[in-house]
Design an enzyme around this catalytic site. Structure first.
Site, PDB file in Angstrom:
ATOM      1  N   LYS A  38      40.452 109.351 -61.068  1.00  0.00           N
ATOM      2  CA  LYS A  38      41.318 110.167 -60.206  1.00  0.00           C
ATOM      3  C   LYS A  38      42.003 109.311 -59.151  1.00  0.00           C
ATOM      4  O   LYS A  38      42.895 109.798 -58.456  1.00  0.00           O
ATOM      5  CB  LYS A  38      40.542 111.332 -59.579  1.00  0.00           C
ATOM      6  N   PHE A 117      17.078  91.712 -47.368  1.00  0.00           N
ATOM      7  CA  PHE A 117      17.511  93.107 -47.342  1.00  0.00           C
ATOM      8  C   PHE A 117      16.303  94.004 -47.126  1.00  0.00           C
ATOM      9  O   PHE A 117      15.177  93.631 -47.450  1.00  0.00           O
ATOM     10  CB  PHE A 117      18.227  93.464 -48.651  1.00  0.00           C
ATOM     11  N   ASP A 212      32.111 115.219 -58.556  1.00  0.00           N
ATOM     12  CA  ASP A 212      32.796 115.918 -59.664  1.00  0.00           C
ATOM     13  C   ASP A 212      32.053 115.775 -60.992  1.00  0.00           C
ATOM     14  O   ASP A 212      31.869 116.755 -61.719  1.00  0.00           O
ATOM     15  CB  ASP A 212      34.219 115.371 -59.893  1.00  0.00           C
ATOM     16  N   GLN A 231      19.897 109.779 -49.231  1.00  0.00           N
ATOM     17  CA  GLN A 231      19.596 108.659 -48.333  1.00  0.00           C
ATOM     18  C   GLN A 231      20.464 108.660 -47.074  1.00  0.00           C
ATOM     19  O   GLN A 231      21.688 108.701 -47.159  1.00  0.00           O
ATOM     20  CB  GLN A 231      19.805 107.341 -49.069  1.00  0.00           C
ATOM     21  N   HIS A 233      21.498 106.245 -44.129  1.00  0.00           N
ATOM     22  CA  HIS A 233      21.497 104.836 -43.762  1.00  0.00           C
ATOM     23  C   HIS A 233      21.329 104.785 -42.247  1.00  0.00           C
ATOM     24  O   HIS A 233      21.997 105.523 -41.530  1.00  0.00           O
ATOM     25  CB  HIS A 233      22.815 104.195 -44.187  1.00  0.00           C
ATOM     26  N   LEU A 243      30.053 102.583 -42.105  1.00  0.00           N
ATOM     27  CA  LEU A 243      28.792 101.860 -42.241  1.00  0.00           C
ATOM     28  C   LEU A 243      28.835 100.483 -41.596  1.00  0.00           C
ATOM     29  O   LEU A 243      29.801  99.749 -41.749  1.00  0.00           O
ATOM     30  CB  LEU A 243      28.488 101.674 -43.729  1.00  0.00           C
ATOM     31  N   GLU A 246      23.429  96.784 -43.801  1.00  0.00           N
ATOM     32  CA  GLU A 246      22.076  96.344 -43.543  1.00  0.00           C
ATOM     33  C   GLU A 246      22.027  94.835 -43.313  1.00  0.00           C
ATOM     34  O   GLU A 246      21.105  94.316 -42.692  1.00  0.00           O
ATOM     35  CB  GLU A 246      21.241  96.702 -44.774  1.00  0.00           C
ATOM     36  N   ARG A 286      15.040 102.228 -45.628  1.00  0.00           N
ATOM     37  CA  ARG A 286      15.986 103.087 -44.915  1.00  0.00           C
ATOM     38  C   ARG A 286      15.396 104.431 -44.517  1.00  0.00           C
ATOM     39  O   ARG A 286      15.696 104.946 -43.444  1.00  0.00           O
ATOM     40  CB  ARG A 286      17.218 103.318 -45.788  1.00  0.00           C
ATOM     41  N   HIS A 354      24.431 108.486 -46.928  1.00  0.00           N
ATOM     42  CA  HIS A 354      24.930 107.274 -47.552  1.00  0.00           C
ATOM     43  C   HIS A 354      24.899 107.301 -49.071  1.00  0.00           C
ATOM     44  O   HIS A 354      25.800 106.817 -49.733  1.00  0.00           O
ATOM     45  CB  HIS A 354      24.059 106.124 -47.045  1.00  0.00           C
ATOM     46  N   ARG A 389      16.178 104.799 -52.372  1.00  0.00           N
ATOM     47  CA  ARG A 389      16.755 103.597 -52.951  1.00  0.00           C
ATOM     48  C   ARG A 389      16.620 102.428 -51.982  1.00  0.00           C
ATOM     49  O   ARG A 389      16.820 102.591 -50.781  1.00  0.00           O
ATOM     50  CB  ARG A 389      18.239 103.828 -53.227  1.00  0.00           C
TER      51      ARG A 389
END
Ligand SMILES: Cc1cc2nc3c(=O)[nH]c(=O)nc-3n(C[C@H](O)[C@H](O)[C@H](O)COP(=O)(O)OP(=O)(O)OC[C@H]3O[C@@H](n4cnc5c(N)ncnc54)[C@H](O)[C@@H]3O)c2cc1C
Ligand code: SF4
Ligand code: FES
Lengths: 587, 247
Positions: A38, A117, A212, A231, A233, A243, A246, A286, A354, A389
């Protein structure tokens, strides 16, 4: 209606869709691929990913470590066969991206560099400064131009999947430039439409992330899995929801409350060492960090800002050189949006929606229960993310499972005879009929923006970082009301060319369908696990809920929620440990 | 919260009903920290659902929201209201046909992008098991800047040559991208791209006005890339002459 025939139809040209398309083109160059999106591919929201993609590459790391971090990070709701496969395949995929030209940041030696991370015990996150997703997306898009068998249909809004007799035969899509609906017929269909963060009011997700594809698959009978796991963040800019990666904390940034105190040490994440230690403090997962913010706010320890409660992200001690080299976008965004220069100022942040851990139910081959229908990327739930996640696992996920979706779609296509033409055509006509009816509807008083706002606020209030039965029941009622009133929405724009009133209206329909699966799954999960925290059921309950929630579409009412076993191979559920007890290395 | 009211003058054009484009003015109550895109979204949500424009990320990285704002090509999500007066004019980018309102037809650019072969052309395919190519930070730096392009097309809107040549000139972003791959230590595709770059619509068409680099929101410096490419293109040409002469 114009009919376009392809062997493989791919809906979505973000990271996952492009990776799938290339995999198909490489597996069998004779297959015709129709790649629908799209937006132009490079506008897809993968471009917004900043931090990086995790893959074991350094000598001090092991696949087992990545596996363990991912499984415990997901609070054991991950399917361990999928995680195993993922950690085994991801590094190869990242090297493949390197060969395709992705400008990964490098060590002095010329080898790729990795950064720490959240929730990862060892540094293993590959990055391209703080624009990793952007570079991955452009690398994939540009590489895809090499393959003549990939035919793109840019700015085609896909409305429905064509499913008959347990098999998927294609989709209907509106060419946005003309407003004409077309039928795409294919032997296999891959849905890679990204997340649905826009169902919440305050999100890092771009305008296109309206769920969608999740809604299309749901309406076609595929269950949406684990949708209650949303989630937050911990570091979004207040106001815009933009954002701050991280990576800010990976590089050594601190989170401070109103007393300039590193409050995470009060939440089993300490001790507060001056330089980052993996799996501790600011490098905790997170869900835990966002929950700590909520607790601090209840204690009155957050700062009352113009946009509500905030805490401070302190990067001043990192110095201008490091910030410019590794976090240039962060500096740019902070100065522009909140007038705070991370080199000299504290930057206000708060948790922001997030990522959707849940999505279209697939197996490890990216196959859904409907024959010929595959899904990968954020819209799918395979599940490697479980209840939470880990940052930098989803860029990897879209590569590994995007490629697998492509390859298995090719295998499937070889086995397919032509679909039953008449039925496919009839379904396409139905889909077109629904759009025509929407154009004809008049006199309705409901405005898309108003309904969206009501849905957004109710989800944030009742189905946010913490939930309980009452708040969830309230939200269930609001979503049902919004859904009923949605039937009365009238288009103000009745034209054909690039009619964004139409697309926003269709997107709202999809968002409402996703929202109802989120809130109903959350209501029935009477336990706390990962990102789903119930104030009235604070413990994890492995006896009753070590299971995936499966939401099935019900055209006449609430979704039916069922459950599906979690695959456990070698890691038995245990307590999640962070802070000193986690034994993370110094970052 | 301090509010401010602006007059947003937006170019409207709906091919099915408007003979030609016209300006429509909306009165928009704004928050102090808004960007022009927020004001457009206010119009869309609260005043006029028939207004169409592209946007997605709201963080200057997807490249969707290029418009002409008070006459200059800008990203709607990076144009802060605080930098503008109370009357702001928003138009579609120049040099592209208008599809509808602020939405322009960019087929031409997409074709040009493809024509420069913007992908690694390697000497020989390296096995994945052999790991990554070694690329030093200095080698990375040689092309990194040119890999930052978000395809927002502000530079095409600003480029006099793209307009003057009736879109024949291949243009700043596509040339910068070709240069990005030419400069990549993993790539040997320069000769494969040379026919596009050295053609008369290629680098030589650029009159070095430098407007592209001025408007670029990502500091890609396409003008610099074109100058460098001209240089290497000239060297290639000379070397090929010498090569032929020497036979
Ligand atoms: C700000 C931000 C930062 C992030 N940082 C990281 C990070 O550092 N590391 C990490 O691992 N993950 C990160 N993530 C998560 C990760 O970027 C996403 O999960 C991932 O990029 C999703 O990719 P995708 O291909 O599934 O979807 P997308 O890139 O969103 O693409 C979806 C595609 O589907 C198309 N589409 C959707 N609906 C339709 C329709 N109806 N018809 C036709 N086409 C349609 C769109 O046009 C688009 O092409 C981040 C996410 C955000 C928002
Ligand atoms: S070179 Fe700059 S102005 Fe031109 S398209 Fe790329 S980012 Fe936009
Ligand atoms: S909305 Fe993405 S660049 Fe402006």
């Amino acid at each position: 209606m114009q009919v376009i025939d392809a062997d493989i139809v791919i809906v979505g040209a973000g990271g996952a869709g492009l990776r799938a398309a290339i995999a198909v083109a490489e597996a069998d160059p004779s297959l015709h691929i129709a790649l629908l999106s799209k937006v132009y591919p490079m506008r897809s929201h993968t471009c917004a990913a900043e931090g990086g993609a995790a893959g074991v590459v350094k000598a001090n790391d092991s696949l087992e470590y990545h596996f363990n971090d991912t499984v415990s990070g997901g609070d054991w709701l991950t399917d361990q066969d999928a995680v195993d496969l993922f950690v085994n395949e991801i590094t190869k995929e990242l090297i493949q991206m390197e060969h395709w030209g992705c400008p990964w940041s490098r060590e002095g030696s010329g080898h790729v560099a990795v950064r720490p991370f959240g929730g990862m015990k060892i540094m293993r996150t590959w990055y391209a400064a703080d624009k990793t997703g952007f570079h991955m997306l452009h690398t994939l898009f540009q590489t895809s131009l090499k393959y003549p068998s990939i035919k793109r249909f840019d700015e085609y809004y896909t409305s429905d999947l064509i499913v008959d007799d347990g098999a998927c035969h294609g989709c209907t899509a509106i060419e946005m430039r003309t407003g004409e609906m077309k039928l795409f017929r294919g032997k296999s269909v891959i849905v890679c439409t990204g997340g649905a963060g826009r169902i919440f009011p305050f999100t890092t997700n771009g305008a296109i992330k309206t769920g969608d594809g999740m809604a299309m698959a749901y309406r076609a009978g595929v269950p949406l899995k684990d949708m209650e796991f949303v989630q937050y963040h911990p570091t979004g800019l207040p106001g815009s929801g933009i954002l701050l990666t991280e990576g800010c904390r990976g590089e050594g940034g601190y989170l401070l409350n109103k007393d300039n105190y590193r409050y995470l040490q009060d939440y089993d994440l300490g001790p507060a060492t001056p330089t980052p230690v993996l799996k501790s403090m600011e490098l905790g997962p997170r869900d835990r960090l966002s929950q700590a913010f909520w607790q601090e706010s209840k204690k009155g320890n957050t700062v009352q800002g113009k946009w509500g409660d905030i805490v401070w992200l302190d990067m001043r001690h990192l110095g201008e050189k490091l910030i410019n080299e590794r976090l240039p976008l962060v500096r740019d965004l902070s100065i522009s949006y909140v007038a705070a220069d991370p080199v000299t100022d504290l930057v206000p942040v708060r948790p922001v929606v997030h990522y959707m851990m849940g999505g279209i139910h697939t197996d490890i081959n990216a196959a859904t229960p409907i024959a010929g229908l595959y899904s990968a990327g954020e819209c799918a739930c395979v599940s490697i993310n479980g209840a939470n996640r880990l940052g930098s696992n989803s860029l990897g996920e879209l590569l590994v499972f995007g490629a697998r979706a492509g390859r298995f779609a090719v295998e499937h296509a070889k086995t397919v005879k032509a679909p039953r033409d008449a039925l496919v055509t009839a379904q396409a006509a139905d889909a077109e009929g629904r759009i025509k009816a929407l154009f004809k509807r008049s006199g309705g008083k409901q405005r898309v923006s108003q309904l969206k706002r009501e849905m957004n606020l109710s989800l944030e209030e009742g189905c946010g970082i913490y939930r309980d039965e009452k708040s969830l029941r309230d939200t269930v009622a609001v979503i049902a009301d919004v859904r009923a009133r949605y039937r009365d929405v009238t288009l103000e724009d009745k034209s054909s060319v690039y009619n964004t009133d139409l697309y926003q209206t269709l997107e709202l329909g999809a968002m409402i369908e996703c929202a109802e699966t989120v809130v109903h799954s959350a209501l029935l999960r009477t336990e706390s696990r990962g990102a789903h925290q119930r104030l009235d059921h604070v413990e994890r309950d492995d006896v009753n809920f070590l299971k995936h929630s499966m939401a099935y579409y019900n055209p006449n009412g609430d979704p039916r929620i069922d459950y599906h076993e979690v695959v456990i191979t070698k890691s038995q559920p245990a307590a999640r440990v962070y802070g000193a007890a986690a034994g993370g290395q110094a970052a | 919260m301090s509010k401010r009211t602006i007059q947003l003058e937006v170019l409207r054009y709906r091919p099915e009903q408007d003979k030609e484009p016209f300006f429509q003015t909306y009165t928009v109550p704004c928050e102090e920290e808004w960007v022009v895109l927020d004001a457009l979204n206010y119009v869309k949500d609260e005043i006029d659902r028939t207004l169409s424009f592209r946007w997605s990320c709201h963080m200057f990285v997807c490249g969707s929201c290029g418009y002409k704002i008070d006459g200059e090509p800008k990203l709607g999500c990076k144009a802060f209201l605080r930098d503008y007066g109370d009357n702001i004019r928003v138009e579609p980018l120049d040099n592209f046909p208008i599809e509808r309102d602020l939405v322009v037809v960019i087929d031409d650019f997409v074709e040009k992008l493809q024509s420069v072969k913007p992908y690694i052309i390697a000497k020989e395919e390296k096995a994945l098991a052999a790991g990554e190519y070694i690329q030093t930070p200095a080698q990375l730096k040689a092309f990194k800047q040119y890999s930052m392009c978000i395809n927002c097309l502000l530079c095409y809107s600003a480029c006099p040559q793209y307009g003057l040549t009736n879109q024949e000139f291949i243009g700043p972003a596509a040339l910068a991208l070709a240069h990005r791959y030419n400069m990549d230590s993993r790539d040997v595709g320069r000769s494969a791209r040379e026919h596009v770059l050295a053609a008369h619509e290629g680098v030589w068409e650029c009159s070095f006005v430098g407007a592209c680099s001025v408007v670029c929101p990502k500091d890609v410096d396409p003008a610099g890339a074109i100058q460098q490419a001209k240089f290497t293109s000239a060297v290639d040409y000379l070397t090929s002459m010498v090569g032929i002469g020497g036979k």
